[in-house]
Design a protein around this motif. Structure first.
Motif, PDB file in Angstrom:
ATOM      1  N   ASP A  65      15.350  20.188 147.032  1.00  0.00           N
ATOM      2  CA  ASP A  65      14.495  20.363 148.199  1.00  0.00           C
ATOM      3  C   ASP A  65      14.704  19.207 149.182  1.00  0.00           C
ATOM      4  O   ASP A  65      14.871  18.062 148.787  1.00  0.00           O
ATOM      5  CB  ASP A  65      13.031  20.419 147.753  1.00  0.00           C
ATOM      6  N   GLU A  66      14.679  19.515 150.453  1.00  0.00           N
ATOM      7  CA  GLU A  66      14.907  18.515 151.501  1.00  0.00           C
ATOM      8  C   GLU A  66      13.932  17.340 151.422  1.00  0.00           C
ATOM      9  O   GLU A  66      14.277  16.207 151.740  1.00  0.00           O
ATOM     10  CB  GLU A  66      14.787  19.190 152.876  1.00  0.00           C
ATOM     11  N   ALA A  67      12.735  17.579 150.955  1.00  0.00           N
ATOM     12  CA  ALA A  67      11.726  16.510 150.875  1.00  0.00           C
ATOM     13  C   ALA A  67      12.192  15.362 149.982  1.00  0.00           C
ATOM     14  O   ALA A  67      11.870  14.196 150.239  1.00  0.00           O
ATOM     15  CB  ALA A  67      10.412  17.069 150.357  1.00  0.00           C
ATOM     16  N   TRP A  68      12.936  15.666 148.933  1.00  0.00           N
ATOM     17  CA  TRP A  68      13.373  14.611 148.021  1.00  0.00           C
ATOM     18  C   TRP A  68      14.532  13.794 148.583  1.00  0.00           C
ATOM     19  O   TRP A  68      14.789  12.683 148.123  1.00  0.00           O
ATOM     20  CB  TRP A  68      13.752  15.191 146.653  1.00  0.00           C
ATOM     21  N   GLN A  69      15.228  14.302 149.600  1.00  0.00           N
ATOM     22  CA  GLN A  69      16.351  13.564 150.179  1.00  0.00           C
ATOM     23  C   GLN A  69      15.875  12.277 150.864  1.00  0.00           C
ATOM     24  O   GLN A  69      16.603  11.284 150.889  1.00  0.00           O
ATOM     25  CB  GLN A  69      17.122  14.436 151.173  1.00  0.00           C
ATOM     26  N   TRP A  81      12.152   9.839 141.756  1.00  0.00           N
ATOM     27  CA  TRP A  81      11.886   9.629 143.167  1.00  0.00           C
ATOM     28  C   TRP A  81      10.382   9.639 143.385  1.00  0.00           C
ATOM     29  O   TRP A  81       9.656  10.326 142.672  1.00  0.00           O
ATOM     30  CB  TRP A  81      12.483  10.755 144.009  1.00  0.00           C
ATOM     31  N   ALA A  82       9.932   8.907 144.387  1.00  0.00           N
ATOM     32  CA  ALA A  82       8.510   8.903 144.738  1.00  0.00           C
ATOM     33  C   ALA A  82       8.384   8.889 146.261  1.00  0.00           C
ATOM     34  O   ALA A  82       9.162   8.228 146.956  1.00  0.00           O
ATOM     35  CB  ALA A  82       7.810   7.691 144.150  1.00  0.00           C
ATOM     36  N   VAL A  83       7.407   9.623 146.749  1.00  0.00           N
ATOM     37  CA  VAL A  83       7.111   9.671 148.179  1.00  0.00           C
ATOM     38  C   VAL A  83       5.627  10.015 148.309  1.00  0.00           C
ATOM     39  O   VAL A  83       5.012  10.520 147.372  1.00  0.00           O
ATOM     40  CB  VAL A  83       8.028  10.707 148.897  1.00  0.00           C
ATOM     41  N   TRP A  84       5.065   9.731 149.455  1.00  0.00           N
ATOM     42  CA  TRP A  84       3.644  10.010 149.636  1.00  0.00           C
ATOM     43  C   TRP A  84       3.373  10.519 151.048  1.00  0.00           C
ATOM     44  O   TRP A  84       4.168  10.314 151.970  1.00  0.00           O
ATOM     45  CB  TRP A  84       2.814   8.759 149.364  1.00  0.00           C
ATOM     46  N   ASP A  85       2.249  11.177 151.193  1.00  0.00           N
ATOM     47  CA  ASP A  85       1.700  11.508 152.504  1.00  0.00           C
ATOM     48  C   ASP A  85       0.191  11.352 152.395  1.00  0.00           C
ATOM     49  O   ASP A  85      -0.314  10.835 151.393  1.00  0.00           O
ATOM     50  CB  ASP A  85       2.140  12.896 152.992  1.00  0.00           C
ATOM     51  N   LEU A 142       0.484  11.768 146.209  1.00  0.00           N
ATOM     52  CA  LEU A 142       1.648  11.023 145.739  1.00  0.00           C
ATOM     53  C   LEU A 142       2.538  12.049 145.056  1.00  0.00           C
ATOM     54  O   LEU A 142       2.075  12.803 144.195  1.00  0.00           O
ATOM     55  CB  LEU A 142       1.206   9.946 144.741  1.00  0.00           C
ATOM     56  N   TYR A 143       3.811  12.089 145.446  1.00  0.00           N
ATOM     57  CA  TYR A 143       4.740  13.076 144.915  1.00  0.00           C
ATOM     58  C   TYR A 143       5.800  12.358 144.083  1.00  0.00           C
ATOM     59  O   TYR A 143       6.372  11.360 144.522  1.00  0.00           O
ATOM     60  CB  TYR A 143       5.416  13.847 146.050  1.00  0.00           C
ATOM     61  N   ILE A 144       6.065  12.882 142.910  1.00  0.00           N
ATOM     62  CA  ILE A 144       7.028  12.271 142.004  1.00  0.00           C
ATOM     63  C   ILE A 144       7.943  13.363 141.466  1.00  0.00           C
ATOM     64  O   ILE A 144       7.485  14.446 141.090  1.00  0.00           O
ATOM     65  CB  ILE A 144       6.306  11.555 140.842  1.00  0.00           C
ATOM     66  N   ALA A 145       9.235  13.053 141.438  1.00  0.00           N
ATOM     67  CA  ALA A 145      10.217  13.959 140.841  1.00  0.00           C
ATOM     68  C   ALA A 145      11.029  13.160 139.829  1.00  0.00           C
ATOM     69  O   ALA A 145      11.312  11.977 140.043  1.00  0.00           O
ATOM     70  CB  ALA A 145      11.133  14.546 141.905  1.00  0.00           C
ATOM     71  N   VAL A 146      11.393  13.806 138.739  1.00  0.00           N
ATOM     72  CA  VAL A 146      12.166  13.144 137.694  1.00  0.00           C
ATOM     73  C   VAL A 146      13.247  14.113 137.212  1.00  0.00           C
ATOM     74  O   VAL A 146      12.960  15.289 136.949  1.00  0.00           O
ATOM     75  CB  VAL A 146      11.281  12.728 136.502  1.00  0.00           C
ATOM     76  N   TRP A 169      16.773  18.441 132.379  1.00  0.00           N
ATOM     77  CA  TRP A 169      15.495  19.060 132.690  1.00  0.00           C
ATOM     78  C   TRP A 169      14.865  18.227 133.788  1.00  0.00           C
ATOM     79  O   TRP A 169      15.207  17.055 133.965  1.00  0.00           O
ATOM     80  CB  TRP A 169      14.616  19.256 131.465  1.00  0.00           C
ATOM     81  N   ALA A 170      14.001  18.855 134.571  1.00  0.00           N
ATOM     82  CA  ALA A 170      13.413  18.185 135.726  1.00  0.00           C
ATOM     83  C   ALA A 170      11.926  18.485 135.815  1.00  0.00           C
ATOM     84  O   ALA A 170      11.456  19.522 135.337  1.00  0.00           O
ATOM     85  CB  ALA A 170      14.114  18.634 137.009  1.00  0.00           C
ATOM     86  N   ALA A 171      11.207  17.557 136.417  1.00  0.00           N
ATOM     87  CA  ALA A 171       9.763  17.729 136.622  1.00  0.00           C
ATOM     88  C   ALA A 171       9.396  17.262 138.017  1.00  0.00           C
ATOM     89  O   ALA A 171      10.004  16.327 138.551  1.00  0.00           O
ATOM     90  CB  ALA A 171       8.991  16.925 135.585  1.00  0.00           C
ATOM     91  N   GLU A 172       8.422  17.923 138.597  1.00  0.00           N
ATOM     92  CA  GLU A 172       7.841  17.517 139.872  1.00  0.00           C
ATOM     93  C   GLU A 172       6.333  17.458 139.702  1.00  0.00           C
ATOM     94  O   GLU A 172       5.748  18.275 138.995  1.00  0.00           O
ATOM     95  CB  GLU A 172       8.163  18.521 140.979  1.00  0.00           C
ATOM     96  N   MET A 173       5.727  16.483 140.383  1.00  0.00           N
ATOM     97  CA  MET A 173       4.274  16.325 140.340  1.00  0.00           C
ATOM     98  C   MET A 173       3.765  15.999 141.742  1.00  0.00           C
ATOM     99  O   MET A 173       4.413  15.264 142.481  1.00  0.00           O
ATOM    100  CB  MET A 173       3.881  15.170 139.429  1.00  0.00           C
TER     101      MET A 173
END
Length: 183
Positions: free
Chosen positions: A4-8, A33-37, A41-45, A125-129
């Motif tokens: 997803d473009e958000a993780w770039q 990865w971590a990003v916020w708005d 708080l958004y985290i992908a692994v 395997w991947a996870a998003e939160m």
């Protein structure tokens, strides 16, 4: 979906390392990865896994003991917490667990509304939160500092690794890293 473009544009966290008590152990590659708005708080692994069919999956519903198998764990201590931290887990099947750990005691009645997803590929395997700030009792702003860690348990090989190096286990808040929210 880590393509997803958000993780770039998200901050890529440094390499995961084995626990200090197993420093010589080789661990499978884990990238986070971590990003916020203003909302969350958004985290992908992304967890490299050469034998995904041999992963150990524990639990079928929220707050089952999923740590008995493969999982990813996010631990967050907010600025107002001196002896407590939030603890979120997800396994490759998308089963989650959450609590507040206060002075070594887990409060499993903490069941905030947060979004999560997991997927399994041929060699990972991947996870998003998405953890809402409301679930952490915070109003985000640039400069806000959190003590945090992202950890991975891989049952094959009994691997325990973390973004912020830990000594004996994941529940060592004195070793959490610092995240500073940027504009």
């Amino acid at each position: 979906r880590l393509d997803d473009e958000a993780w770039q544009a998200a901050t890529k966290l440094g390499p995961f390392l084995p626990l200090a008590t197993a420093a010589e152990q080789q661990v499978q590659n884990t990238t986070a990865w971590a990003v916020w708005d203003e909302a969350a708080l958004y985290i992908a692994v992304r967890c490299a896994e050469p034998k995904p069919k041999k992963m150990r999956l524990c639990g079928n519903k929220r707050d089952d003991d999923i740590w008995g198998g493969d999982d990813v764990e996010v631990l967050i201590r907010t600025p107002d917490q001196k002896d407590a931290f939030y603890h979120f887990m997800i396994n490759p099947a998308g089963v989650v667990w959450d609590s507040i750990n206060r002075a070594g005691s887990e409060d499993r009645s903490y069941n905030p509304s947060w979004q999560h997803a997991a997927s399994v590929g041929s060699d990972f395997w991947a996870a998003e939160m998405a953890i809402p700030w409301k679930a952490l009792g915070l109003n985000p702003r640039p400069g806000l500092q959190l003590r945090a860690n992202i950890c991975r348990q891989r049952f094959q090989g009994h691997e325990l690794s973390a973004w912020s190096p830990m000594a004996r286990g994941f529940l060592e808040p004195e070793f959490f890293g610092t995240w500073t929210l940027s504009a």
